[in-house]
Scaffold this motif. Structure first.
Motif, PDB file in Angstrom:
ATOM      1  N   UNK A   1      77.247   6.857  21.224  1.00  0.00           N
ATOM      2  CA  UNK A   1      77.892   6.063  21.115  1.00  0.00           C
ATOM      3  C   UNK A   1      78.030   5.903  19.329  1.00  0.00           C
ATOM      4  N   UNK A   2      79.180   5.695  18.049  1.00  0.00           N
ATOM      5  CA  UNK A   2      79.070   6.691  17.282  1.00  0.00           C
ATOM      6  C   UNK A   2      80.518   5.061  16.482  1.00  0.00           C
ATOM      7  N   UNK A   3      79.954   4.936  15.352  1.00  0.00           N
ATOM      8  CA  UNK A   3      80.556   3.789  15.084  1.00  0.00           C
ATOM      9  C   UNK A   3      81.635   3.958  13.905  1.00  0.00           C
ATOM     10  N   UNK A   4      82.412   2.997  13.407  1.00  0.00           N
ATOM     11  CA  UNK A   4      83.623   4.149  12.497  1.00  0.00           C
ATOM     12  C   UNK A   4      84.266   2.818  12.325  1.00  0.00           C
TER      13      UNK A   4
ATOM     14  N   UNK B   1      77.239  13.951  10.539  1.00  0.00           N
ATOM     15  CA  UNK B   1      76.074  13.587   9.822  1.00  0.00           C
ATOM     16  C   UNK B   1      75.731  12.266  11.077  1.00  0.00           C
ATOM     17  N   UNK B   2      74.191  12.285  10.603  1.00  0.00           N
ATOM     18  CA  UNK B   2      73.259  11.298  11.410  1.00  0.00           C
ATOM     19  C   UNK B   2      74.670  10.137  11.911  1.00  0.00           C
TER      20      UNK B   2
ATOM     21  N   UNK C   1      97.569   2.706  11.082  1.00  0.00           N
ATOM     22  CA  UNK C   1      95.833   2.391  11.306  1.00  0.00           C
ATOM     23  C   UNK C   1      95.471   3.176  10.981  1.00  0.00           C
ATOM     24  N   UNK C   2      94.524   3.086  10.312  1.00  0.00           N
ATOM     25  CA  UNK C   2      93.920   4.018   9.291  1.00  0.00           C
ATOM     26  C   UNK C   2      91.932   4.358  10.371  1.00  0.00           C
ATOM     27  N   UNK C   3      91.808   5.768  11.106  1.00  0.00           N
ATOM     28  CA  UNK C   3      90.454   4.815  11.743  1.00  0.00           C
ATOM     29  C   UNK C   3      89.873   5.988  10.417  1.00  0.00           C
ATOM     30  N   UNK C   4      89.182   5.528  10.572  1.00  0.00           N
ATOM     31  CA  UNK C   4      87.544   6.396  10.008  1.00  0.00           C
ATOM     32  C   UNK C   4      86.387   6.763  10.145  1.00  0.00           C
ATOM     33  N   UNK C   5      85.571   8.117  10.398  1.00  0.00           N
ATOM     34  CA  UNK C   5      84.373   7.855  11.310  1.00  0.00           C
ATOM     35  C   UNK C   5      83.703   9.148  10.461  1.00  0.00           C
ATOM     36  N   UNK C   6      82.875   8.643  11.114  1.00  0.00           N
ATOM     37  CA  UNK C   6      81.574   9.829  10.476  1.00  0.00           C
ATOM     38  C   UNK C   6      81.934  11.061  10.896  1.00  0.00           C
TER      39      UNK C   6
ATOM     40  N   UNK D   1      81.374  12.208   3.844  1.00  0.00           N
ATOM     41  CA  UNK D   1      80.849  12.258   5.112  1.00  0.00           C
ATOM     42  C   UNK D   1      81.371  11.536   5.743  1.00  0.00           C
ATOM     43  N   UNK D   2      82.798  11.166   5.853  1.00  0.00           N
ATOM     44  CA  UNK D   2      84.051  10.710   6.718  1.00  0.00           C
ATOM     45  C   UNK D   2      84.819  11.428   6.889  1.00  0.00           C
ATOM     46  N   UNK D   3      86.018  11.628   8.256  1.00  0.00           N
ATOM     47  CA  UNK D   3      87.070  11.533   8.675  1.00  0.00           C
ATOM     48  C   UNK D   3      87.989  10.801   8.436  1.00  0.00           C
TER      49      UNK D   3
END
Lengths: 95, 95
Positions: free
Chosen positions: A37-40, A14-15, A5-10, A69-71
């Protein structure tokens, strides 16, 4: 078969307008006590043989995440995360 | 602060064109051994006090997942999943 599983978040700096839209809607639903709340993206990569983290890293680098912009994080997930047993245990709707 | 992570994925019987596009691109990158790729959403809900799974379930039911085509799971995540230590351990780009 094994799954990575790869989880990609801003990145935190980053807004996240999508996440803010959800957070702003919560009071209207009578939900409080939420600070953010942050959505990725969640990407499930099924490997034919054993889980190959190096290969999953390569796929994430090249296709799944924008390093500006993403980790992202990677993990091997043994049992099917959303098997029916899991889904019905925590799933909405059908209850 | 505590965090609940909501993972929203398309139900297994629902076609995932985004995931298929990634899977189809892999051979051109010289990556093989992948049987499928599925893409969903990862939502991080930060609570001011302790993690409230009931409230997170309510948010997921009302705002985050479409029960007709999506399943979701909830879990409390103690340490910040994408803290810099985690990110640099598994992150692409900066290596």
């Amino acid at each position: 078969m094994a799954r990575v599983v790869v989880d990609v978040m801003l990145k935190p700096e980053i807004l996240d307008p999508q996440g803010q839209a959800v957070a702003n809607a919560l009071p209207r639903l009578g939900v409080d006590g939420v600070s953010s709340v942050r959505i990725g993206k969640r990407i499930e990569i099924e490997f034919e043989g054993s889980a190959d983290l190096d290969r999953a890293q390569e796929i994430a680098d090249k296709l799944l995440a924008n390093p500006v912009i993403e980790d992202f994080t990677l993990r091997v997930e043994e049992e099917p995360a959303l098997a029916t047993a899991d889904a019905s245990a925590a799933e909405g709707g059908e209850q």
